[in-house]
Design an enzyme around this catalytic site. Structure first.
Site, short mmCIF file in Angstrom:
data_model
loop_
_atom_site.label_atom_id
_atom_site.label_comp_id
_atom_site.label_asym_id
_atom_site.label_seq_id
_atom_site.Cartn_x
_atom_site.Cartn_y
_atom_site.Cartn_z
N GLU A 52 0.88 -1.17 0.00
CA GLU A 52 0.00 0.00 0.00
C GLU A 52 0.91 1.21 0.00
O GLU A 52 1.58 1.50 0.99
CB GLU A 52 -0.92 -0.03 1.22
CG GLU A 52 -2.12 0.88 1.05
CD GLU A 52 -1.95 2.22 1.73
OE1 GLU A 52 -1.55 3.18 1.03
OE2 GLU A 52 -2.19 2.30 2.94
N CYS A 93 -2.05 8.95 3.37
CA CYS A 93 -1.91 8.59 1.96
C CYS A 93 -3.18 8.86 1.16
O CYS A 93 -3.14 9.06 -0.05
CB CYS A 93 -1.52 7.12 1.84
SG CYS A 93 -2.68 6.00 2.66
#
Length: 531
Positions: free
Chosen positions: A299, A333
């Site tokens: 990720e 993020c």
């Protein structure tokens, strides 16, 4: 589906409450554990201590490297913990302890593994204040963000408690008489986890919890800025919950000593990494070069577009964009990295957005009224200051700014940004909001997709069908209609496209990531062979 006219504050409150109480996917057997577990959580425990070393094979001990890693509060500069670091010998011992313990753990009854998860959730509830305090002091979380992170982590633990009873095999159709075809789902073995500093407890535990629940063992290397909330605190919770020794190990050491070795070690079958795309590429390459090939779950970075179409509810879009950009100082993020606004509503949106951001209080994250706290470390802060200076030199309009106080950077807003500028292409990871003006919906979509990343995204429109159609054309793993881009649940398929990663977290998707298929055939009667 909620009305898009609903005030953002109310919606956000309901979202937090839903996360805190979720029990999606849990079986009647697991729910039977709730009453005694809840009773345990009602007792206020003494505070955890002893975070000065490693947690390997059920023992708390100093690392063999000998050097000290200093963990500080990013707001006050106070030293929180001095950890005696690990070397490759410690790492090797951690992986072998995990491999040894995993065999018997995988053989445990599903209810036994589920019970450990439920006890862990109860302990998290009992230690709520302690956990939130650590998140504020170690990661610079505002109280709002720390509470959200606790809720995410607690909800994920309850969801993971359902996994032992959701691991299923299949009987497959076979066009051959006297023969049976079976697909068994088994644990991978040992999972190596490398976690970041921004949501340290949640982003560590979203791998740890499901991996353990599914019969795996774990070795985790938390970020150097958050060794406690990213690893050691989680180990304390599982130790208290009765997790057998060796199943969860925490190693903290210099990247030069254990960085590459963490991935190339022969024991782990999968490396779960959350962090930058640059480091993720390196880890992926190492996993392929290791003596034994291993899976990777990556990720990585994001450059989330938040698109405001010409028919959007501007008040709702503004409040959503403020949360999506400035929650945890933009150090997420999924943060709204680029705010893309249709020309028909651009000026009004910018005016409202700037006015709302001016009301945000910044400073000491311990103050519950503060919305923006400190940047995690000086290196990150210096990067933001350089980015701000570059943006100014390009001639964009700065609508809001302020002077740095310690490591607190006030919110900055830039208008007149074009998508080819560095401020639009970088993953900012700070309280800086670039706003891009576009002609229409088609240009908005083109700009949204002009990035190497594809993690999260958002679009605002009063027409829900239009919103969904737009969402499906965005090149991202996740798109939220009439909501900000910072969204995660224990049951959704969280993950990215393009250079934002590989694999999915959450629900049945993580169940498949952390297990393997084993195909077995059984011949019940002798069959003909060609020779």
């Amino acid at each position: 589906m909620q009305s898009e006219e609903q005030p953002m504050k109310t919606k956000f409150t309901e979202f937090k409450a839903a996360v805190a109480t979720t029990s999606s996917g849990r079986s009647k057997t697991q729910l039977a554990h709730d009453e005694p577990v809840a009773a345990q959580a009602s007792v206020t425990p003494s505070l955890y201590h002893g975070f000065e070393g490693q947690y390997i094979d059920g023992a708390w001990r100093p690392g063999k490297h000998g050097g000290v890693q200093v963990d500080t509060d990013p707001y006050s500069g106070e030293t929180l913990v001095e950890t005696i670091m690990a070397n490759q010998t410690d790492l090797d011992e951690a992986y072998h302890a995990a491999a040894s313990a995993q065999i018997s753990w995988a053989a445990r009854l599903p209810a036994e593994r589920a019970a450990v998860m439920l006890r862990s959730a109860a302990i998290m509830k009992a230690r709520h204040d302690e956990i939130v305090d650590w998140l504020i002091r170690e990661s610079g979380s505002t109280r709002i963000k720390a509470e959200l992170e606790w809720q995410f982590t607690h909800a994920l633990t309850l969801e993971a408690a359902s996994f032992p009873h959701r691991t299923e095999g299949r009987i497959l159709p076979l066009d051959e008489a006297g023969k049976e075809s079976l697909a068994f789902r088994q644990p991978l073995g040992v999972v190596g986890v490398i976690s970041p500093w921004n949501f340290p407890m949640y982003l560590s535990h979203r791998s740890i919890g499901p991996a353990l629940a599914l019969g795996n063992a774990v070795v985790i290397k938390p970020a150097e800025d958050t060794p406690v909330t990213g690893g050691l605190l989680i180990a304390k919770i599982y130790e208290e919950a009765g997790l057998p020794p060796g199943l969860l190990n925490v190693v903290i050491g210099p990247i030069s000593e254990i960085g590459d070795a963490f991935t190339t070690h022969a024991v782990p079958r999968l490396i779960s990494f959350t962090g930058s795309t640059r480091v993720g590429r390196h880890i992926g390459a190492l996993a392929m070069q290791a003596p034994q090939l291993k899976r990777v779950s990556l990720e990585l970075g994001g450059n989330a577009p938040l698109v405001v179409l010409d028919d959007a509810d501007l008040e709702h879009a503004v409040r959503s964009a403020v949360v999506g950009r400035f929650l945890h100082q933009g150090q997420i993020c999924m943060s709204a990295n680029r705010i893309i606004v249709d020309a028909k509503v651009h000026d009004e949106f910018v005016e409202r957005f700037t006015a709302h951001v001016k009301t945000l209080k910044y400073g000491d994250p311990k103050d519950a009224s503060v919305s923006i706290g400190p940047i995690i470390n000086r290196k990150q802060l210096d990067g933001h200051l350089a980015r701000i200076e570059r943006a100014r030199k390009t001639g964009v309009r700065q609508l809001l700014g302020g002077e740095v106080d310690g490591q607190v950077l006030p919110p900055h807003i830039f208008a007149g940004v074009t998508n080819d500028m560095q401020i639009a292409q970088d993953e900012i990871f700070g309280p800086i909001a670039p706003i891009i003006r576009v002609r229409d919906e088609e240009e908005a979509l083109m700009v949204a997709n002009q990035t190497e990343y594809g993690l999260s995204s958002a679009v605002f429109t009063r027409n829900r069908e239009r919103g969904v159609c737009f969402a499906l054309r965005v090149e991202a793993g996740m798109t939220h209609v009439n909501d900000h881009s910072v969204d995660d649940t224990p049951t959704g398929p969280f993950g990215g496209e393009k250079n934002s990663g590989l694999g999915r977290f959450g629900g049945e998707w993580i169940l498949h990531e952390f297990t393997r298929d084993h195909w077995v055939t059984v011949r019940h009667s002798n069959g003909p062979y060609p020779f």
